[in-house]
Design a protein around this motif. Structure first.
Motif, PDB file in Angstrom:
ATOM      1  N   ILE A  62      89.845   5.201  72.854  1.00 42.48           N
ATOM      2  CA  ILE A  62      88.430   5.344  72.455  1.00 42.48           C
ATOM      3  C   ILE A  62      87.931   3.953  72.095  1.00 42.48           C
ATOM      4  CG2 ILE A  62      86.816   6.404  70.808  1.00 42.48           C
ATOM      5  CD1 ILE A  62      88.726   8.712  70.489  1.00 42.48           C
TER       6      ILE A  62
ATOM      7  N   PRO B 100      84.661   0.887  71.428  1.00 39.38           N
ATOM      8  CA  PRO B 100      83.311   0.665  70.885  1.00 39.38           C
ATOM      9  C   PRO B 100      82.414  -0.026  71.906  1.00 39.38           C
ATOM     10  CG  PRO B 100      84.733  -1.079  70.147  1.00 39.38           C
ATOM     11  CD  PRO B 100      85.528  -0.266  71.125  1.00 39.38           C
ATOM     12  N   TRP B 101      81.209  -0.366  71.467  1.00 41.23           N
ATOM     13  CA  TRP B 101      80.230  -0.916  72.407  1.00 41.23           C
ATOM     14  C   TRP B 101      80.196  -2.441  72.452  1.00 41.23           C
ATOM     15  CZ3 TRP B 101      77.105  -4.187  69.787  1.00 41.23           C
ATOM     16  CH2 TRP B 101      76.984  -3.979  68.406  1.00 41.23           C
TER      17      TRP B 101
ATOM     18  N   LEU C 230      87.175  -4.075  75.557  1.00 38.74           N
ATOM     19  CA  LEU C 230      87.832  -3.169  74.604  1.00 38.74           C
ATOM     20  C   LEU C 230      88.174  -1.810  75.222  1.00 38.74           C
ATOM     21  CD1 LEU C 230      85.879  -4.210  71.422  1.00 38.74           C
ATOM     22  CD2 LEU C 230      88.252  -4.744  71.996  1.00 38.74           C
TER      23      LEU C 230
ATOM     24  N   PRO D 134      84.595   5.458  76.594  1.00 40.42           N
ATOM     25  CA  PRO D 134      83.852   4.264  76.180  1.00 40.42           C
ATOM     26  C   PRO D 134      82.674   4.656  75.292  1.00 40.42           C
ATOM     27  CG  PRO D 134      83.315   4.820  78.456  1.00 40.42           C
ATOM     28  CD  PRO D 134      84.283   5.867  77.973  1.00 40.42           C
TER      29      PRO D 134
ATOM     30  N   GLU E 193      78.901   5.340  73.874  1.00 39.18           N
ATOM     31  CA  GLU E 193      77.612   5.851  74.356  1.00 39.18           C
ATOM     32  C   GLU E 193      76.502   4.829  74.129  1.00 39.18           C
ATOM     33  OE1 GLU E 193      79.291   6.574  71.724  1.00 39.18           O
ATOM     34  OE2 GLU E 193      78.110   7.403  70.071  1.00 39.18           O
TER      35      GLU E 193
ATOM     36  N   GLY F 122      79.447  10.727  73.586  1.00 44.45           N
ATOM     37  CA  GLY F 122      79.405  10.216  72.214  1.00 44.45           C
ATOM     38  C   GLY F 122      80.348  10.967  71.308  1.00 44.45           C
TER      39      GLY F 122
ATOM     40  N   SER G   1      83.949  12.784  72.060  1.00 44.00           N
ATOM     41  CA  SER G   1      85.068  12.123  71.414  1.00 44.00           C
ATOM     42  C   SER G   1      85.865  13.138  70.584  1.00 44.00           C
ATOM     43  CB  SER G   1      84.495  11.024  70.514  1.00 44.00           C
ATOM     44  OG  SER G   1      85.476  10.194  70.041  1.00 44.00           O
TER      45      SER G   1
ATOM     46  N   PHE H   8      92.534   3.604  69.150  1.00 44.59           N
ATOM     47  CA  PHE H   8      91.113   3.606  68.762  1.00 44.59           C
ATOM     48  C   PHE H   8      90.655   2.218  68.341  1.00 44.59           C
ATOM     49  CE2 PHE H   8      87.960   3.707  65.310  1.00 44.59           C
ATOM     50  CZ  PHE H   8      86.902   4.320  65.974  1.00 44.59           C
TER      51      PHE H   8
ATOM     52  N   GLY I 261      87.145   0.618  66.670  1.00 48.48           N
ATOM     53  CA  GLY I 261      85.817   0.948  66.147  1.00 48.48           C
ATOM     54  C   GLY I 261      85.746   0.706  64.653  1.00 48.48           C
TER      55      GLY I 261
ATOM     56  N   VAL J 193      84.915   5.611  61.151  1.00 44.37           N
ATOM     57  CA  VAL J 193      85.355   6.535  62.203  1.00 44.37           C
ATOM     58  C   VAL J 193      86.888   6.510  62.332  1.00 44.37           C
ATOM     59  CG1 VAL J 193      85.128   7.166  64.647  1.00 44.37           C
ATOM     60  CG2 VAL J 193      83.132   6.369  63.384  1.00 44.37           C
TER      61      VAL J 193
ATOM     62  N   ILE K 298      89.449   9.621  63.060  1.00 41.32           N
ATOM     63  CA  ILE K 298      90.441   9.628  64.150  1.00 41.32           C
ATOM     64  C   ILE K 298      91.823   9.969  63.588  1.00 41.32           C
ATOM     65  CG2 ILE K 298      91.588   8.168  65.907  1.00 41.32           C
ATOM     66  CD1 ILE K 298      88.540   8.580  66.467  1.00 41.32           C
TER      67      ILE K 298
ATOM     68  N   GLU L 118      92.276  -0.095  65.523  1.00 36.72           N
ATOM     69  CA  GLU L 118      91.748  -1.469  65.521  1.00 36.72           C
ATOM     70  C   GLU L 118      90.364  -1.391  64.889  1.00 36.72           C
ATOM     71  OE1 GLU L 118      93.270  -4.188  66.513  1.00 36.72           O
ATOM     72  OE2 GLU L 118      94.993  -3.373  67.580  1.00 36.72           O
TER      73      GLU L 118
ATOM     74  N   GLY M 271      85.648  -4.914  59.321  1.00 41.58           N
ATOM     75  CA  GLY M 271      85.678  -5.362  57.931  1.00 41.58           C
ATOM     76  C   GLY M 271      84.985  -6.700  57.780  1.00 41.58           C
TER      77      GLY M 271
ATOM     78  N   PHE N 192      78.198  -7.505  61.111  1.00 43.72           N
ATOM     79  CA  PHE N 192      78.198  -7.152  62.527  1.00 43.72           C
ATOM     80  C   PHE N 192      76.860  -7.488  63.188  1.00 43.72           C
ATOM     81  CE2 PHE N 192      79.762  -4.318  66.017  1.00 43.72           C
ATOM     82  CZ  PHE N 192      80.982  -4.943  66.109  1.00 43.72           C
TER      83      PHE N 192
ATOM     84  N   PHE O 154      97.524  -8.923  68.162  1.00 40.30           N
ATOM     85  CA  PHE O 154      96.217  -8.783  67.527  1.00 40.30           C
ATOM     86  C   PHE O 154      96.122  -7.421  66.857  1.00 40.30           C
ATOM     87  CE2 PHE O 154      91.863  -7.135  67.830  1.00 40.30           C
ATOM     88  CZ  PHE O 154      91.218  -8.072  67.044  1.00 40.30           C
TER      89      PHE O 154
HETATM   90  P1  NAD Z   1      82.180   3.333  65.976  1.00 42.78           P
HETATM   91  O1  NAD Z   1      83.353   3.581  65.096  1.00 42.78           O
HETATM   92  O2  NAD Z   1      80.874   3.866  65.573  1.00 42.78           O
HETATM   93  O3  NAD Z   1      82.457   3.961  67.445  1.00 42.78           O
HETATM   94  C1  NAD Z   1      83.634   3.698  68.172  1.00 42.78           C
HETATM   95  C2  NAD Z   1      83.924   4.862  69.121  1.00 42.78           C
HETATM   96  O4  NAD Z   1      84.126   6.039  68.342  1.00 42.78           O
HETATM   97  C3  NAD Z   1      82.805   5.170  70.097  1.00 42.78           C
HETATM   98  O5  NAD Z   1      83.380   5.455  71.364  1.00 42.78           O
HETATM   99  C4  NAD Z   1      82.143   6.408  69.513  1.00 42.78           C
HETATM  100  O6  NAD Z   1      81.596   7.267  70.480  1.00 42.78           O
HETATM  101  C5  NAD Z   1      83.288   7.089  68.781  1.00 42.78           C
HETATM  102  N1  NAD Z   1      82.831   7.836  67.599  1.00 42.78           N
HETATM  103  C6  NAD Z   1      81.792   7.531  66.778  1.00 42.78           C
HETATM  104  N2  NAD Z   1      81.681   8.445  65.793  1.00 42.78           N
HETATM  105  C7  NAD Z   1      82.671   9.337  65.983  1.00 42.78           C
HETATM  106  C8  NAD Z   1      83.077  10.506  65.292  1.00 42.78           C
HETATM  107  N3  NAD Z   1      82.424  10.949  64.221  1.00 42.78           N
HETATM  108  N4  NAD Z   1      84.145  11.203  65.764  1.00 42.78           N
HETATM  109  C9  NAD Z   1      84.805  10.768  66.855  1.00 42.78           C
HETATM  110  N5  NAD Z   1      84.471   9.668  67.563  1.00 42.78           N
HETATM  111  C10 NAD Z   1      83.414   8.952  67.140  1.00 42.78           C
HETATM  112  O7  NAD Z   1      82.162   1.773  66.215  1.00 42.78           O
HETATM  113  P2  NAD Z   1      81.076   0.912  67.000  1.00 42.78           P
HETATM  114  O8  NAD Z   1      79.797   0.898  66.270  1.00 42.78           O
HETATM  115  O9  NAD Z   1      81.076   1.300  68.437  1.00 42.78           O
HETATM  116  O10 NAD Z   1      81.771  -0.534  66.904  1.00 42.78           O
HETATM  117  C11 NAD Z   1      81.624  -1.366  65.806  1.00 42.78           C
HETATM  118  C12 NAD Z   1      82.797  -1.326  64.879  1.00 42.78           C
HETATM  119  O11 NAD Z   1      84.002  -1.503  65.598  1.00 42.78           O
HETATM  120  C13 NAD Z   1      82.764  -2.457  63.861  1.00 42.78           C
HETATM  121  O12 NAD Z   1      83.186  -1.979  62.612  1.00 42.78           O
HETATM  122  C14 NAD Z   1      83.768  -3.448  64.412  1.00 42.78           C
HETATM  123  O13 NAD Z   1      84.335  -4.315  63.448  1.00 42.78           O
HETATM  124  C15 NAD Z   1      84.775  -2.550  65.015  1.00 42.78           C
HETATM  125  N6  NAD Z   1      85.521  -3.231  66.049  1.00 42.78           N
HETATM  126  C16 NAD Z   1      86.837  -3.510  65.856  1.00 42.78           C
HETATM  127  C17 NAD Z   1      87.532  -4.191  66.839  1.00 42.78           C
HETATM  128  C18 NAD Z   1      88.989  -4.523  66.692  1.00 42.78           C
HETATM  129  O14 NAD Z   1      89.564  -4.901  67.693  1.00 42.78           O
HETATM  130  N7  NAD Z   1      89.590  -4.410  65.530  1.00 42.78           N
HETATM  131  C19 NAD Z   1      86.870  -4.583  67.994  1.00 42.78           C
HETATM  132  C20 NAD Z   1      85.537  -4.278  68.145  1.00 42.78           C
HETATM  133  C21 NAD Z   1      84.866  -3.602  67.178  1.00 42.78           C
END
Ligand code: NAD
Length: 457
Positions: free
Chosen positions: A111, A113-114, A120, A139, A141, A169, A173, A186, A188, A192, A196, A210, A213, A336, A402
């Motif tokens: 799963i 993020p954007w 990713l 991926p 939404e 979305g 998911s 995962f 994000g 979230v 997960i 992953e 913060g 962010f 990483f």
């Molecule tokens: P997000 O957690 O909102 O979403 C990530 C994924 O989870 C998406 O595919 C989304 O559809 C899904 N999702 C969202 N809500 C959900 C729920 N309630 N139940 C199940 N699935 C759900 O994150 P984002 O806004 O897409 O990305 C930004 C965040 O990701 C930031 O906090 C950033 O630091 C983090 N991030 C971490 C890394 C890393 O490698 N550590 C890399 C990129 C981004």
């Protein structure tokens, strides 16, 4: 469209056929992925640009190029990574042969993020395929153009029973999370990430999280301030600050703030010109929600450069704010986005103490030429990974794993760590039938107990 349950069913059957265990099969799939990227580079670059005006250079340099280089590394090394690893025997089990086998978990769910929508989604896929898993990718939404291109490219290059992309979305998911995958990877938000992990607990599915913060960036007076400012501005404002490992905030040693912020302003102009809104090299904020969230974090009284916004295009200028305290809204959560708050510290001990009183960050950056301070910070602060005298460039080395720690996640990937993340280590001991040493068998006596005490201590 095939239902997710059916896709998993197909992938289970395919995994059970044992085909993915063959190393030459895995290499072939990795080569297919490499070809897919090479041939469709333009389509992917255009899709990401449509999603948030990310410049082609950045989409290649921070997404496609990184996946290609990871693929070349995996193709070259997967055979040796997958070899059984011999380990020593122990005295209690003498004589015996001992080794560890790696086996794929089976059906992996990724799963993503954007914010780096190509990298990713596909970088974890490299690890999943190299280790011999099947994969479903969900991926984000929030980057619909990129997600649609990924879906189409994966569908036209891979059998669904091996790799499939499911767009959608939260609802999609959550449906996927309810299915019995064998591994969940995962990337994000921390919020979230907790959802997960709870869902994974239902099926006792192992996870890599992953997360994000607030990643600190410390600038000590001993640093080369001009070069430090340039590297910080680059790492902060690439992708318009929407990078999980971007420096979230600056901790600058008291006494150098004026000079240092002057260099920061100069670097912003060097990279993006007098009006960054006109620069083709500066992306937009992903959507109106994030634009609104970020706009409220800007305190005009504290802005020394930037601060301009344009709601029509979700533009927020590279912004630096000073005289910030931990009570300011900008310090409450991961930013962010393209806003860089500057705080000051009196001594490195104060600085470490402050950082350690907040959740453990994904990254930490230190700019300094003093070896003692460097050792002190690296020893005393816990963080996922980082760099001394640079920002985010550590991601470009396959030999550095990483991942986060504490609130920024757990598990790691990149290079061999990706292969290890998607593999179970199966430990095996092999014994000959002779000799059959009788000490362990009942009936027990003092002589046997004394012998055991001599060996197990
Ligand atoms: P997000 O957690 O909102 O979403 C990530 C994924 O989870 C998406 O595919 C989304 O559809 C899904 N999702 C969202 N809500 C959900 C729920 N309630 N139940 C199940 N699935 C759900 O994150 P984002 O806004 O897409 O990305 C930004 C965040 O990701 C930031 O906090 C950033 O630091 C983090 N991030 C971490 C890394 C890393 O490698 N550590 C890399 C990129 C981004």
């Amino acid at each position: 469209m095939i239902a997710p349950e059916q896709i998993l069913e197909q992938q289970r059957a395919f995994f059970a056929s044992g085909k993915t265990k063959d190393i030459s099969f895995r290499i072939k799939q990795l080569e297919t992925l490499r070809k897919l990227l090479q041939v469709n580079e333009k389509a992917l670059i255009e899709a990401v640009h449509q999603d948030f005006k990310k410049p082609p250079f950045e989409t290649y340099g921070t997404e496609i190029g990184l996946v290609l280089s990871e693929l070349s590394f995996a193709i070259k090394n997967v055979e040796s990574w997958a070899k059984p690893q011999s380990v020593s025997s122990s005295l209690v089990n003498f004589p015996s042969k001992n080794y560890m086998l790696t086996e794929p978990y089976g059906n992996a769910l990724i799963i993503s993020p954007w914010n780096y929508p190509v990298m990713l989604a596909l970088l974890p896929l490299v690890g999943a395929l190299a280790a011999g898993n099947t994969a479903v990718i969900k991926p984000s939404e929030l980057t619909p153009n990129t997600s649609a291109v990924l879906e189409e490219l994966i569908r036209s290059h891979f059998e669904t029973e091996l790799v499939s992309v499911i767009e959608g979305g939260v609802e999609e998911s959550q449906l996927l999370l309810s299915l019995p995958f064998n591994y969940i990877f995962f990337t994000g938000s921390t919020r979230v990430g907790k959802i997960i992990m709870k869902a994974a607990a239902e099926n006792l599915t192992p996870v890599t999280l992953e997360l994000g913060g607030k990643s600190p960036c410390i600038v000590d007076a001993s640093a080369n301030l001009e070069i430090s400012a340039k590297r910080i501005v680059w790492g902060k404002f690439v992708n318009a600050g929407q990078t999980c490992v971007a420096p979230d905030y600056l901790m600058v040693e008291r006494g150098i703030k004026e000079e240092f912020t002057g260099y920061l302003e100069q670097a912003i102009t060097q990279l993006y010109g007098e009006d960054p809104e006109q620069s083709p090299d500066y992306p937009r904020v992903i959507n109106r929600d994030h634009f609104d969230r970020l706009s409220t974090l800007i305190d005009p009284e504290k802005v020394i450069t930037g601060g301009q916004t344009n709601a029509e295009s979700n533009y927020i200028a590279p912004t630096i704010m000073t005289d910030i305290t931990w009570d300011d809204p900008v310090m409450q959560d991961e930013i962010f986005g393209p806003i860089l708050p500057v705080l000051e510290y009196q001594s490195v001990d104060d600085c470490i103490q402050t950082i350690n009183s907040y959740p453990r960050p994904l990254a930490l950056y230190l700019f300094c030429s003093d070896a003692q301070i460097e050792q002190k910070v690296l020893n005393e602060v816990s963080f996922g990974g980082g760099a001394v005298n640079d920002t985010i460039a550590q991601l470009g080395n396959h030999h550095l794993s990483f991942g986060g720690v504490g609130a920024s996640g757990f598990g790691s990937y990149h290079g061999k760590a990706s292969f290890d993340s998607f593999s179970h280590k199966k430990s095996v001991m092999k014994k000959p039938f002779w000799p059959d040493i009788p000490v362990r068998y009942a009936p027990y006596d003092d002589l046997k107990l004394n012998l055991v005490k001599k060996v197990l201590k």
